[in-house]
Design an enzyme around this catalytic site. Structure first.
Site, PDB file in Angstrom:
ATOM      1  CG  ASP A 117       5.655   1.905 -11.584  1.00 44.54           C
ATOM      2  OD1 ASP A 117       6.095   2.655 -10.324  1.00 44.54           O
ATOM      3  OD2 ASP A 117       5.164   2.822 -12.521  1.00 44.54           O
ATOM      4  NE  ARG A 118       3.219  -7.078  -7.437  1.00 45.36           N
ATOM      5  CZ  ARG A 118       2.544  -7.587  -6.634  1.00 45.36           C
ATOM      6  NH1 ARG A 118       1.899  -6.981  -6.002  1.00 45.36           N
ATOM      7  NH2 ARG A 118       2.592  -9.101  -6.338  1.00 45.36           N
TER       8      ARG A 118
END
Length: 324
Positions: free
Chosen positions: A152-153
């Site tokens: 995930d970012r």
């Protein structure tokens, strides 16, 4: 064996770099197991990622004449319909700024970097470019750089990238079969009770009215298994280690939140007030870090034990909580 085999082109004026019309491209062994979106990114270099994803959503990209999703994997002999894309002008400045990231491990087959929080692993969905595009820009001579998995970012830590097709296929097989050991540190809200706990809750993807991707616990979802180990208590917060036994989207985040222990800083499944409180103190990320990866090398079989230390912002937050 060529990377791509052109079976048919509707206009003799088109070419792989500046396509003028629809093309039908046959998948060769070099691209077996590759995602459709990654296949198109390499075939249509220079085309913005958003254009590729829109073409897939609109049904303009097809495999064997059927509509597909961006994450569908290709097989030898598949025929991919590639629509014409508008390319940037030849003299346009480079859109992707090159960047290197801290290297944890590298050889001729694979690369493992320590990804910072706040950077997407790839472009798309409103993000112009990510780690993989910036790495490719910084290594223009590299014949291949492909993500083996996603983070995930706002998650930091170990990210695997393949430099050879057989390494990519080996890594994908390892992840599908649940081999290898991926461990994450997470700071959660609440006093974690058990020293070691297995969370087995099925997870289902869904989309909000605004188009945002989410995951929830649902009996109709895919089986998911996370092992959580308590590392240290900090009053109302706990540092835990989460070991993935399956690799579902947002698995750790949803498993912890559904168990009553949301991750600090999680903007999708966490507590908004807690996130705002820590943001005022300078902590502006999710406390989730992929810190250890134990696996067999996909080409040599050698056992790798790779580690990435907690980022300074996370260490500073733990030090602050220690003093409270």
């Amino acid at each position: 064996m060529p990377l791509f085999a052109m079976r048919k082109e509707s206009s003799p004026g088109g070419s792989p770099s500046t396509p003028a019309a629809v093309r039908l491209v046959e998948v060769t062994e070099e691209n077996e197991g590759q995602r459709v979106d990654n296949f198109l990114f390499r075939l249509c270099k220079g085309v913005p990622k958003s254009h590729v994803y829109k073409a897939i959503r609109d049904g303009n990209v097809r495999v064997n004449k059927g509509r597909i999703q961006a994450d569908q994997r290709l097989e030898i002999g598949d025929v991919v319909r590639v629509p014409p894309f508008r390319l940037p002008a030849p003299d346009a400045p480079r859109a992707v700024p090159p960047a290197e990231f801290p290297v944890v491990y590298e050889d001729e087959g694979m690369l493992v970097v320590d990804k910072p929080a706040g950077i997407a692993v790839h472009g798309g969905s409103g993000v112009a470019f990510g780690v993989i595009e910036r790495l490719r820009a910084s290594r223009p001579q590299a014949p291949m750089l492909e993500l083996a998995h996603r983070l995930d970012r706002d998650t930091s830590g170990l990210l695997m990238i393949a430099k050879k097709r057989n390494a990519l296929l080996g890594l994908h097989e390892m992840l599908r079969e649940g081999r290898g050991n991926k461990r994450y540190y997470a700071l959660v809200q609440g006093d974690w009770v058990n020293d070691r706990q297995h969370i087995k809750l099925p997870l289902l993807k869904w989309t909000t009215a605004s188009g945002e991707r989410r995951v929830r616990v649902d009996q109709d979802g895919q089986a998911a298994h996370t092992i959580v180990t308590l590392k240290k208590r900090f009053g109302s917060y706990s540092l835990v280690e989460a070991e993935l036994r399956t690799g579902r989207t947002h698995q750790i985040r949803v498993h912890l939140a559904s168990s009553g222990f949301p991750i600090v800083g999680d903007d999708k499944y966490g507590d908004d007030e807690t996130r705002a409180t820590f943001a005022r103190q300078g902590f502006n990320r999710m406390f989730l870090h992929a810190h250890q990866l134990i696996m067999a090398h996909p080409l040599t079989g050698e056992t790798l034990d790779l580690r990435a230390p907690l980022p300074p912002a996370c260490v500073q937050l733990l030090n602050m909580l220690e003093k409270v």
